[in-house]
Design a protein around this motif. Structure first.
Motif, PDB file in Angstrom:
ATOM      1  N   LEU A 182       6.395   0.669   8.161  1.00  0.00           N
ATOM      2  CA  LEU A 182       5.562   1.580   7.382  1.00  0.00           C
ATOM      3  C   LEU A 182       5.355   1.028   5.967  1.00  0.00           C
ATOM      4  N   ARG A 183       6.410   0.484   5.426  1.00  0.00           N
ATOM      5  CA  ARG A 183       6.366  -0.099   4.098  1.00  0.00           C
ATOM      6  C   ARG A 183       5.374  -1.260   4.061  1.00  0.00           C
ATOM      7  N   PHE A 184       5.454  -2.111   5.103  1.00  0.00           N
ATOM      8  CA  PHE A 184       4.559  -3.259   5.205  1.00  0.00           C
ATOM      9  C   PHE A 184       3.115  -2.779   5.307  1.00  0.00           C
ATOM     10  N   TYR A 185       2.910  -1.765   6.157  1.00  0.00           N
ATOM     11  CA  TYR A 185       1.562  -1.220   6.340  1.00  0.00           C
ATOM     12  C   TYR A 185       1.014  -0.713   4.997  1.00  0.00           C
ATOM     13  N   LYS A 186       1.849   0.084   4.314  1.00  0.00           N
ATOM     14  CA  LYS A 186       1.392   0.677   3.049  1.00  0.00           C
ATOM     15  C   LYS A 186       1.004  -0.359   2.011  1.00  0.00           C
ATOM     16  N   LEU A 187       1.831  -1.407   1.941  1.00  0.00           N
ATOM     17  CA  LEU A 187       1.621  -2.394   0.883  1.00  0.00           C
ATOM     18  C   LEU A 187       0.522  -3.401   1.201  1.00  0.00           C
ATOM     19  N   TYR A 188       0.327  -3.701   2.509  1.00  0.00           N
ATOM     20  CA  TYR A 188      -0.583  -4.803   2.827  1.00  0.00           C
ATOM     21  C   TYR A 188      -1.784  -4.436   3.681  1.00  0.00           C
ATOM     22  N   LEU A 189      -1.708  -3.333   4.401  1.00  0.00           N
ATOM     23  CA  LEU A 189      -2.798  -3.056   5.326  1.00  0.00           C
ATOM     24  C   LEU A 189      -3.580  -1.779   5.023  1.00  0.00           C
ATOM     25  N   SER A 190      -2.916  -0.788   4.469  1.00  0.00           N
ATOM     26  CA  SER A 190      -3.576   0.502   4.322  1.00  0.00           C
ATOM     27  C   SER A 190      -4.748   0.410   3.349  1.00  0.00           C
ATOM     28  N   PRO A 191      -5.721   1.321   3.509  1.00  0.00           N
ATOM     29  CA  PRO A 191      -6.864   1.297   2.573  1.00  0.00           C
ATOM     30  C   PRO A 191      -6.436   1.565   1.126  1.00  0.00           C
ATOM     31  N   ASN A 192      -5.244   2.143   0.944  1.00  0.00           N
ATOM     32  CA  ASN A 192      -4.773   2.434  -0.415  1.00  0.00           C
ATOM     33  C   ASN A 192      -3.846   1.346  -0.957  1.00  0.00           C
ATOM     34  N   ARG A 193      -3.822   0.187  -0.310  1.00  0.00           N
ATOM     35  CA  ARG A 193      -2.798  -0.809  -0.666  1.00  0.00           C
ATOM     36  C   ARG A 193      -2.816  -1.196  -2.136  1.00  0.00           C
ATOM     37  N   LYS A 194      -3.988  -1.216  -2.739  1.00  0.00           N
ATOM     38  CA  LYS A 194      -4.050  -1.575  -4.171  1.00  0.00           C
ATOM     39  C   LYS A 194      -3.298  -0.571  -5.034  1.00  0.00           C
ATOM     40  N   TYR A 195      -3.551   0.704  -4.731  1.00  0.00           N
ATOM     41  CA  TYR A 195      -2.914   1.780  -5.501  1.00  0.00           C
ATOM     42  C   TYR A 195      -1.404   1.782  -5.255  1.00  0.00           C
ATOM     43  N   LEU A 222       4.777  -0.450 -11.187  1.00  0.00           N
ATOM     44  CA  LEU A 222       5.127   0.370 -12.349  1.00  0.00           C
ATOM     45  C   LEU A 222       6.440   1.109 -12.160  1.00  0.00           C
ATOM     46  N   LEU A 223       6.675   1.591 -10.938  1.00  0.00           N
ATOM     47  CA  LEU A 223       7.806   2.489 -10.731  1.00  0.00           C
ATOM     48  C   LEU A 223       9.007   1.817 -10.069  1.00  0.00           C
ATOM     49  N   GLY A 224       8.747   0.719  -9.370  1.00  0.00           N
ATOM     50  CA  GLY A 224       9.872   0.023  -8.734  1.00  0.00           C
ATOM     51  C   GLY A 224      10.196   0.496  -7.334  1.00  0.00           C
ATOM     52  N   PHE A 225       9.371   1.380  -6.785  1.00  0.00           N
ATOM     53  CA  PHE A 225       9.601   1.774  -5.398  1.00  0.00           C
ATOM     54  C   PHE A 225       8.262   2.053  -4.713  1.00  0.00           C
ATOM     55  N   VAL A 226       8.281   2.032  -3.384  1.00  0.00           N
ATOM     56  CA  VAL A 226       7.059   2.311  -2.639  1.00  0.00           C
ATOM     57  C   VAL A 226       6.952   3.822  -2.432  1.00  0.00           C
ATOM     58  N   PRO A 227       5.899   4.433  -2.962  1.00  0.00           N
ATOM     59  CA  PRO A 227       5.773   5.891  -2.856  1.00  0.00           C
ATOM     60  C   PRO A 227       5.512   6.338  -1.424  1.00  0.00           C
ATOM     61  N   GLY A 228       5.941   7.548  -1.120  1.00  0.00           N
ATOM     62  CA  GLY A 228       5.683   8.125   0.199  1.00  0.00           C
ATOM     63  C   GLY A 228       4.340   8.822   0.222  1.00  0.00           C
ATOM     64  N   ASN A 229       4.305  10.034  -0.251  1.00  0.00           N
ATOM     65  CA  ASN A 229       3.087  10.820  -0.235  1.00  0.00           C
ATOM     66  C   ASN A 229       2.206  10.495  -1.447  1.00  0.00           C
ATOM     67  N   LEU A 230       1.202   9.647  -1.212  1.00  0.00           N
ATOM     68  CA  LEU A 230       0.338   9.177  -2.309  1.00  0.00           C
ATOM     69  C   LEU A 230      -0.392  10.296  -3.044  1.00  0.00           C
ATOM     70  N   MET A 231      -0.749  11.334  -2.305  1.00  0.00           N
ATOM     71  CA  MET A 231      -1.505  12.446  -2.892  1.00  0.00           C
ATOM     72  C   MET A 231      -0.770  13.037  -4.099  1.00  0.00           C
TER      73      MET A 231
END
Lengths: 241, 241
Positions: free
Chosen positions: A4-17, A24-33
């Motif tokens: 899921l982490r890999f998907y979020k960072l490299y594949l998801s449409p929101n990967r840039k955000y 900035l925060l040092g962790f991968v956020p869960g619920n982007l909203m």
């Protein structure tokens, strides 16, 4: 969940955000909203229901409370022999608007905060950073829970960015702070007594602090000096100094 | 750990205290020292080091913060369409001194609070209950962690004892509350203007609320009505009503 982490960072449409937040925060956020909401000032919010706007104000309320609790615990443990008066005062210095605005700036929130710049002029933008900082704490709390938020605040925010021992010895004098800042930036500062309302049972002084002719803060008190102090504090807050 | 639990409740030298706490709080406490401290008023505290007394005041500081955070979250989730102004106001009603004093009484803290009754007279004892309530939250937090404390507050305290929807519609009028209470208890209440300080830039009114000749609260404001309100609020607090 490395997938899921890999998907979020490299594949998801929101990967840039996601990457921006991670940096900035040092962790991968869960619920982007939640994070998007934390950075949305009311000037760009839309009405979602019954007149409620989807701005960061509710998250700010929650984050302010969580922050207060985490800082209370940190100080409680850091100073086992100080009384509650000391702890209360030190906490209020750490969570002061000015300190939070600075934190927001240090953390690079300027790239993230959404606001309408026709409504909020440049010099007042810094107070948006402190508000967003509190809202972010609310978002982290809802997304990751209390213990994560506590760890995040302690290791990523307070340890690198807040000098608690220095704050311990700081007496906050907003008027001299504001005057210094104006001298450093070659700006004119004036404190003007604008009204001296005399009612049946009060004599209120209103003082405005203006920089290069623009009003940045005003204070109302039944003592001219305190009114000046309040005006200076508000101006400091507006300028984020 | 059922063995440890069994030991604590039936074999340990503190079993009576453990049972008392279990009955009042609904759980078996871990670190008993924290709970004893939470119920120790400064009037019976001993100096432990560098002038610091082992009273419940530091725990009260911590508990107040944790309570504020838990209540913020409960309201945040309970009212998804209310703005932060509404949430802030409702929270302050829930955590008001008066409400906390009442909670302390409902929970039976009178049996637990230690204080010197030569220092604290009977009618002022109720404010000790609210202070102890906050300190207890601090103790539960240190003993059991945030999530446990949240669950404890939500299910054992707020659900059975706090009518949030009723508070939502309450306008707190301390003066009428105080007058009613005095009528019910056949006591004389007077609001006396004791000073009317006229300085260069202020005209301060000091009002004292006295019951049967004893002062229970005083308020200072540059408006007589507000000074009365403040005095009434303080008297309500002192009386725990």
């Amino acid at each position: 969940m490395p997938v899921l982490r890999f998907y979020k960072l490299y594949l998801s449409p929101n990967r840039k955000y996601v990457k921006l937040l991670k940096n900035l925060l040092g962790f991968v956020p869960g619920n982007l909203m939640l994070y998007r909401l934390a950075f949305r000032h009311k000037s760009v919010a839309q009405v979602v229901k019954k007149g409620v706007k989807n701005s960061n104000e509710r998250l700010e309320f929650l984050g302010d409370a969580v922050l207060g609790s985490v800082v209370a615990e940190i100080l409680f443990k850091m100073y086992p022999y100080e009384d509650e008066g000391f702890l209360t005062e030190l906490r209020s210095k750490i969570v002061s608007r000015i300190n939070l605005n600075q934190l927001g700036r240090k953390l690079g929130f300027e790239q993230l905060v959404e606001f309408d710049n026709r409504v909020i002029n440049t010099s007042r933008q810094s107070s948006l950073l402190g508000d967003a900082f509190e809202a972010l704490i609310g978002a982290v709390y809802l997304d990751k829970g209390y213990n994560f938020t506590k760890e995040f605040l302690a290791t990523r925010i307070i340890k690198p960015h807040v000098d608690i021992h220095k704050l311990e010895n700081t007496e906050t004098n907003f008027k001299s702070k504001l005057i210094e800042w104006c001298q450093r930036h070659s700006k004119d500062i004036t404190f003007e007594l604008t009204s001296n309302q005399q009612g049946e049972s009060s004599k209120l002084f209103t003082v405005q602090a203006s920089i290069d002719g623009e009003i940045f803060g005003s204070g109302k008190e039944f003592n001219k000096k305190t009114a000046e102090k309040l005006a200076a504090e508000k101006a400091c807050e507006a300028l984020g100094i």
